[in-house]
Design a protein around this motif. Structure first.
Motif, PDB file in Angstrom:
ATOM      1  N   LEU A   1      60.792  12.985  57.395  1.00 41.45           N
ATOM      2  CA  LEU A   1      59.908  13.736  58.283  1.00 41.45           C
ATOM      3  C   LEU A   1      58.604  13.006  58.587  1.00 41.45           C
ATOM      4  O   LEU A   1      58.080  13.088  59.702  1.00 41.45           O
ATOM      5  N   LYS A   2      58.070  12.268  57.616  1.00 41.45           N
ATOM      6  CA  LYS A   2      56.760  11.632  57.783  1.00 41.45           C
ATOM      7  C   LYS A   2      56.684  10.727  59.009  1.00 41.45           C
ATOM      8  O   LYS A   2      55.778  10.875  59.826  1.00 41.45           O
ATOM      9  N   PRO A   3      57.613   9.782  59.195  1.00 40.81           N
ATOM     10  CA  PRO A   3      57.495   8.924  60.392  1.00 40.81           C
ATOM     11  C   PRO A   3      57.728   9.694  61.687  1.00 40.81           C
ATOM     12  O   PRO A   3      57.132   9.386  62.713  1.00 40.81           O
ATOM     13  N   ALA A   4      58.567  10.698  61.652  1.00 40.55           N
ATOM     14  CA  ALA A   4      58.825  11.492  62.851  1.00 40.55           C
ATOM     15  C   ALA A   4      57.572  12.254  63.274  1.00 40.55           C
ATOM     16  O   ALA A   4      57.231  12.318  64.456  1.00 40.55           O
ATOM     17  N   PHE A   5      56.859  12.823  62.301  1.00 42.55           N
ATOM     18  CA  PHE A   5      55.619  13.535  62.623  1.00 42.55           C
ATOM     19  C   PHE A   5      54.546  12.582  63.109  1.00 42.55           C
ATOM     20  O   PHE A   5      53.727  12.942  63.960  1.00 42.55           O
TER      21      PHE A   5
ATOM     22  N   ALA B   1      54.972  10.134  65.009  1.00 45.63           N
ATOM     23  CA  ALA B   1      55.266   9.872  66.419  1.00 45.63           C
ATOM     24  C   ALA B   1      55.094  11.104  67.298  1.00 45.63           C
ATOM     25  O   ALA B   1      55.068  10.994  68.519  1.00 45.63           O
ATOM     26  N   HIS B   2      54.985  12.274  66.695  1.00 44.43           N
ATOM     27  CA  HIS B   2      54.880  13.536  67.438  1.00 44.43           C
ATOM     28  C   HIS B   2      53.730  14.381  66.866  1.00 44.43           C
ATOM     29  O   HIS B   2      53.952  15.453  66.300  1.00 44.43           O
ATOM     30  N   PRO B   3      52.484  13.916  67.024  1.00 45.93           N
ATOM     31  CA  PRO B   3      51.356  14.599  66.383  1.00 45.93           C
ATOM     32  C   PRO B   3      51.034  15.991  66.935  1.00 45.93           C
ATOM     33  O   PRO B   3      50.298  16.745  66.301  1.00 45.93           O
ATOM     34  N   SER B   4      51.588  16.349  68.084  1.00 49.70           N
ATOM     35  CA  SER B   4      51.278  17.662  68.669  1.00 49.70           C
ATOM     36  C   SER B   4      52.123  18.795  68.095  1.00 49.70           C
ATOM     37  O   SER B   4      51.889  19.965  68.393  1.00 49.70           O
TER      38      SER B   4
ATOM     39  N   MET C   1      48.800  17.581  65.036  1.00 47.90           N
ATOM     40  CA  MET C   1      48.705  18.312  63.784  1.00 47.90           C
ATOM     41  C   MET C   1      49.453  17.544  62.705  1.00 47.90           C
ATOM     42  O   MET C   1      50.538  17.049  62.956  1.00 47.90           O
ATOM     43  N   PRO C   2      48.887  17.448  61.553  1.00 48.81           N
ATOM     44  CA  PRO C   2      49.559  16.691  60.492  1.00 48.81           C
ATOM     45  C   PRO C   2      50.748  17.454  59.905  1.00 48.81           C
ATOM     46  O   PRO C   2      50.837  18.676  59.999  1.00 48.81           O
ATOM     47  N   MET C   3      51.615  16.684  59.306  1.00 51.43           N
ATOM     48  CA  MET C   3      52.760  17.262  58.609  1.00 51.43           C
ATOM     49  C   MET C   3      52.265  18.063  57.405  1.00 51.43           C
ATOM     50  O   MET C   3      51.380  17.625  56.679  1.00 51.43           O
ATOM     51  N   ALA C   4      52.832  19.248  57.208  1.00 57.61           N
ATOM     52  CA  ALA C   4      52.462  20.072  56.051  1.00 57.61           C
ATOM     53  C   ALA C   4      53.058  19.463  54.792  1.00 57.61           C
ATOM     54  O   ALA C   4      54.237  19.126  54.752  1.00 57.61           O
TER      55      ALA C   4
ATOM     56  N   ALA D   1      66.018   9.644  59.868  1.00 57.87           N
ATOM     57  CA  ALA D   1      64.805   9.934  60.626  1.00 57.87           C
ATOM     58  C   ALA D   1      65.081   9.967  62.123  1.00 57.87           C
ATOM     59  O   ALA D   1      64.410  10.688  62.855  1.00 57.87           O
ATOM     60  N   ALA D   2      66.070   9.219  62.595  1.00 53.52           N
ATOM     61  CA  ALA D   2      66.368   9.177  64.026  1.00 53.52           C
ATOM     62  C   ALA D   2      66.791  10.550  64.554  1.00 53.52           C
ATOM     63  O   ALA D   2      66.399  10.945  65.655  1.00 53.52           O
ATOM     64  N   ALA D   3      67.562  11.281  63.772  1.00 56.13           N
ATOM     65  CA  ALA D   3      67.994  12.619  64.202  1.00 56.13           C
ATOM     66  C   ALA D   3      66.790  13.558  64.300  1.00 56.13           C
ATOM     67  O   ALA D   3      66.685  14.355  65.236  1.00 56.13           O
ATOM     68  N   ILE D   4      65.863  13.441  63.354  1.00 57.18           N
ATOM     69  CA  ILE D   4      64.663  14.275  63.375  1.00 57.18           C
ATOM     70  C   ILE D   4      63.789  13.899  64.568  1.00 57.18           C
ATOM     71  O   ILE D   4      63.301  14.763  65.295  1.00 57.18           O
ATOM     72  N   ASP D   5      63.618  12.600  64.791  1.00 54.99           N
ATOM     73  CA  ASP D   5      62.815  12.127  65.911  1.00 54.99           C
ATOM     74  C   ASP D   5      63.410  12.594  67.239  1.00 54.99           C
ATOM     75  O   ASP D   5      62.677  13.033  68.136  1.00 54.99           O
ATOM     76  N   LYS D   6      64.717  12.543  67.369  1.00 51.72           N
ATOM     77  CA  LYS D   6      65.384  12.993  68.597  1.00 51.72           C
ATOM     78  C   LYS D   6      65.149  14.485  68.822  1.00 51.72           C
ATOM     79  O   LYS D   6      64.841  14.914  69.941  1.00 51.72           O
ATOM     80  N   ALA D   7      65.279  15.272  67.779  1.00 52.28           N
ATOM     81  CA  ALA D   7      65.065  16.730  67.887  1.00 52.28           C
ATOM     82  C   ALA D   7      63.601  17.030  68.234  1.00 52.28           C
ATOM     83  O   ALA D   7      63.324  17.898  69.064  1.00 52.28           O
ATOM     84  N   LEU D   8      62.667  16.317  67.603  1.00 57.49           N
ATOM     85  CA  LEU D   8      61.257  16.515  67.933  1.00 57.49           C
ATOM     86  C   LEU D   8      60.982  16.138  69.391  1.00 57.49           C
ATOM     87  O   LEU D   8      60.180  16.777  70.062  1.00 57.49           O
ATOM     88  N   GLY D   9      61.678  15.126  69.892  1.00 59.86           N
ATOM     89  CA  GLY D   9      61.531  14.711  71.295  1.00 59.86           C
ATOM     90  C   GLY D   9      61.965  15.790  72.275  1.00 59.86           C
ATOM     91  O   GLY D   9      61.479  15.847  73.416  1.00 59.86           O
TER      92      GLY D   9
END
Length: 110
Positions: A43-47, A49-52, A1-4, A96-104
């Motif tokens: 948020l953009k790069p984190a999303f 990497a996590h499209p679901s 799902m894309p980022m809003a 972005a690393a903190a966001i990516d870690k949380a999304l993980g």
């Protein structure tokens, strides 16, 4: 799902959020908040990497019931959910690393 890109026209209810299935990011902020504007570039790069992950972007303010139910006091507040349950949150993320870690935590890659 894309980022809003835009804030939701109608704020979802807490009951709707609690019954979500799968990974979701609930973002509280405001169009006039400098921190919120800056967070979009994180948020953009984190999303990507996590499209679901479902992204629910809520414009918060005094007396808004959803934000109060999560105890939001500063913007942006990012609440990371798995099947409607809060797993972790970030307040005013700086990288972005903190966001990516949380999304993980809610949507592992791979």
């Amino acid at each position: 799902m894309p980022m809003a890109e835009d804030y939701a026209a109608t704020e979802p209810t807490r009951a709707e959020i609690d019954t979500l299935k799968g990974p979701a990011l609930l973002e509280f902020g405001s169009v006039s908040c400098g921190w919120c504007i800056r967070a979009q570039s994180l948020l953009k790069p984190a999303f990507a990497a996590h499209p679901s992950v479902q992204h629910i972007k809520v414009e918060d303010g005094s007396g808004q019931p959803l934000g109060r139910s999560y105890g939001v006091k500063l913007w942006p507040t990012l609440v990371f959910l798995a099947d409607g349950r809060e797993v972790t949150r970030l307040v005013r993320p700086r990288d972005a690393a903190a966001i990516d870690k949380a999304l993980g935590l809610i949507a592992p890659v791979g």
